[in-house]
Design a protein around this motif. Structure first.
Motif, short mmCIF file in Angstrom:
data_model
loop_
_atom_site.label_atom_id
_atom_site.label_comp_id
_atom_site.label_asym_id
_atom_site.label_seq_id
_atom_site.Cartn_x
_atom_site.Cartn_y
_atom_site.Cartn_z
N SER A 243 0.83 -1.21 0.00
CA SER A 243 0.00 0.00 0.00
C SER A 243 0.86 1.26 0.00
O SER A 243 0.66 2.16 -0.81
CB SER A 243 -0.92 0.00 1.22
N MET A 246 2.94 2.01 -3.14
CA MET A 246 2.21 2.38 -4.34
C MET A 246 2.51 3.82 -4.74
O MET A 246 2.70 4.12 -5.91
CB MET A 246 0.70 2.21 -4.12
N ILE A 250 4.35 4.65 -8.13
CA ILE A 250 3.63 5.44 -9.12
C ILE A 250 4.41 6.71 -9.45
O ILE A 250 4.48 7.15 -10.61
CB ILE A 250 2.21 5.76 -8.63
N ILE A 393 -4.28 -0.88 -0.79
CA ILE A 393 -3.55 -1.36 -1.97
C ILE A 393 -4.45 -1.30 -3.19
O ILE A 393 -4.06 -0.80 -4.26
CB ILE A 393 -3.06 -2.80 -1.74
N VAL A 394 -5.68 -1.79 -3.04
CA VAL A 394 -6.61 -1.83 -4.16
C VAL A 394 -6.97 -0.41 -4.62
O VAL A 394 -6.96 -0.11 -5.83
CB VAL A 394 -7.88 -2.61 -3.77
N LEU A 397 -4.03 1.19 -6.38
CA LEU A 397 -3.84 0.61 -7.71
C LEU A 397 -4.82 1.21 -8.71
O LEU A 397 -4.46 1.49 -9.86
CB LEU A 397 -4.01 -0.91 -7.64
N GLY A 400 -3.71 4.86 -9.21
CA GLY A 400 -2.44 4.88 -9.92
C GLY A 400 -2.59 4.48 -11.38
O GLY A 400 -1.93 5.05 -12.26
N GLY A 401 -3.45 3.51 -11.64
CA GLY A 401 -3.69 3.11 -13.03
C GLY A 401 -4.27 4.24 -13.85
O GLY A 401 -3.87 4.48 -15.00
N CYS A 428 -5.69 11.09 -9.69
CA CYS A 428 -5.29 9.87 -8.98
C CYS A 428 -5.65 9.92 -7.51
O CYS A 428 -6.33 9.02 -6.98
CB CYS A 428 -3.78 9.66 -9.16
N THR A 432 -8.57 8.02 -5.22
CA THR A 432 -8.11 7.13 -4.14
C THR A 432 -8.70 7.55 -2.79
O THR A 432 -9.15 6.70 -2.00
CB THR A 432 -6.58 7.13 -4.07
#
Length: 537
Positions: A243, A246, A250, A393-394, A397, A400-401, A428, A432
């Motif tokens: 986490s 990330m 990123i 973390i999810v 992600l 960040g994607g 981003c 998040t």
């Protein structure tokens, strides 16, 4: 043997906040002159090397200090001092192994890492930072152990020692290297060497403090075996590391994409790319200031909430979570909107030799983004304290994607170019933070009133921001005939007047709108007296 006094949740946060504010002031005194000394190109090389260091450091140390502080806090809550100490010893061994591995990668793989970032001139700085990873790994073990005991003073002092050493040696080395005719990327490596020296001295201090305040261990207490402790540490640390890393990963990918797309898609030369990214990295210094205060708060939230959950004290855990959200809003909103409102004059004030028009527009977007970074950090800590370490973390992600896709496409547009980087950052962290807030509301075993925590501080911050912009414009109208020719003292006076008025307006509105409660202040040392002084009920 000396003993230390256990600190309250926000009392510990206040100690860390004081230390971090001092570190950031010292860091500003270091980075702002350094970036002006190195210029736009050398500034890009410095930031590239530091991004590699920060990523490897996060991977090797981010999760373990949090896991260590959580396990130590739980052990002390149950009176198991020997178990806490054994957990510390296991963690220190793990930190040392990870630090040596990271050192080897940075030292012998510096050219490969610099090539990955599309900036071969960053290799010298990466190599200069390699020894620091080992020292900071060991530092993290000592700091995590102290924070698990809710004793934040050693962490704050060690951070100040590290920053002062970086300031003195880093600036001196970079200036000396330029004076003897070395290029800017060598001077950037010299400045980075000051960081390494600072971590060494800081580690010496933490080791001495640990020996002085080592607690007496209970005799006859049974402890879990080292292998069981290691398994639990890794079970907690790996998701937290994923986490936490990330953001660094990123940022690293962002650096590679932005620098690569500027050269490949827009045809920038290496020096043109370094100049553009140098302006962006200068903005990042100011952008990171609001979130740096959150480090103090998040470091205190995890052990404090963990202890309350272990003791099944739902009222205390609810009190800490709600207070942390209110304090985050009270800090993040005015700082982020303040950066947005005064982005152009702030950049002109601090970075005289840079492209002020470009830097000011980049900083305006990053100022708004910093608010969501703060919200993400505090919600990450709350989720981790409740054992939901996979959720951040999810969400990161997903955010960040989205950032990677936006940056890849936006930076390649001639009309957007480097401006695509802060736009991607804003989207981003906004996404998040929103996903994290939804997750916290579902996981917390009590009701959370987000509008009650955020709307009034947001309104006060918006009024403050527009007031600051208006006051600056008025002051500049009378004192600055031409922005391009404005002297630093005159610009400082105008910005200072605007900030002073903004602080007064915000303070009055916070009290008038009852943005902070007595229960928040009661968690601070002598908070009752402060609440009575401010007439807060």
């Amino acid at each position: 043997m000396a003993t230390e006094k256990k600190q309250s949740f926000l009392g510990g946060a206040a100690v860390l906040a004081f230390g971090i504010v001092a570190v950031k002031i010292i860091g500003a005194v270091f980075k702002i002159p350094l970036r002006n000394i190195l210029g736009e190109g050398g500034s890009a090389d410095f930031s590239n090397a530091y991004n590699i260091y920060a990523t490897l450091l996060t991977i090797s140390t981010a999760g373990l200090p949090v896991a260590l502080s959580k396990l130590v806090s739980e052990s002390y809550a149950l009176g198991r001092t020997r178990q806490a100490h054994r957990t510390f010893r296991v963690s220190l061994s793990v930190f040392l192994v990870l630090g040596v591995a990271s050192f080897a990668l940075m030292w012998w793989g510096s050219d490969l890492l610099a090539g990955f970032l599309n900036n071969p001139r960053a290799a010298y700085g990466i190599r200069a930072l390699a020894p620091a990873v080992v020292c900071v790994g060991c530092l993290s073990a000592f700091r995590g152990y102290a924070q698990g005991r809710q004793y934040m003073t050693p962490t704050a002092v060690s951070q100040i020692i590290e920053a002062l050493c970086k300031l003195v040696l880093g600036l001196a080395l970079s200036m000396w290297l330029l004076r003897i005719g070395q290029p800017d990327y060598i001077a950037a490596a010299g400045a980075i060497a000051g960081v390494t020296a600072g971590t060494i001295l800081s580690l010496v201090y933490m080791a001495i403090d640990y020996l002085r305040h080592r607690p007496a261990l209970r005799r006859g207490e049974s402890c879990a075996p080292d292998r069981a402790i290691l398994r639990r540490l890794l079970a907690l640390a790996i998701p937290i590391t994923l986490s936490s890393s990330m953001v660094s990963l990123i940022t690293l990918i962002d650096t590679k994409l932005v620098q690569g797309r500027l050269q490949d898609a827009l045809g920038y030369t290496l020096d043109q790319m370094r100049a553009a990214y140098g302006n962006y990295s200068a903005c990042m210094d100011l952008y990171n200031l609001p979130s740096s205060l959150m480090v103090a708060l998040t470091a205190s939230v995890i052990p404090a909430v963990s202890a309350a959950v272990t003791q099944r004290d739902r009222r205390q855990s609810a009190r800490i979570v709600r207070s942390s959200l209110r304090v985050t809003a009270l800090l993040a909103f005015p700082m982020g909107l303040g950066l947005w409102a005064l982005s152009d004059p702030l950049f002109r004030l601090f970075y005289r030799s840079y492209n002020a028009e470009l830097g000011g527009s980049l900083l305006a977007v990053l100022g708004i983004a910093s608010i969501f970074v703060c919200l993400m950090l505090i919600t990450n800590s709350i989720l981790q304290a409740y054992g939901r370490v996979s959720v951040p973390i999810v969400t990161m992600l997903i955010g960040g994607g989205v950032k990677i896709v936006l940056n890849y496409n936006l930076v390649a547009l001639p009309s957007v170019n480097i401006h695509g980087a802060p736009i991607g950052t804003l989207v981003c962290f906004a996404l998040t933070a929103l996903l994290n807030l939804i997750a916290v509301a579902r996981i917390a075993p009590f009701r959370l009133n987000y509008p009650g925590y955020f709307l009034r501080p947001l309104f006060a911050s918006l009024v403050m921001a527009f007031a600051a912009r208006g006051v600056y414009a008025l002051a500049a109208h009378f004192l600055i005939p031409s922005v391009e020719e404005a002297g630093r003292l005159t610009l400082l006076l105008c910005v200072g007047i605007a900030i002073g008025v903004a602080v007064v307006i915000y303070g009055v509105l916070v009290l008038a709108l009852h943005c902070i409660r007595r229960s928040d202040l009661e968690l601070l040392p002598k908070g009752d007296k402060l609440a009575r002084l401010l007439h807060i009920s």
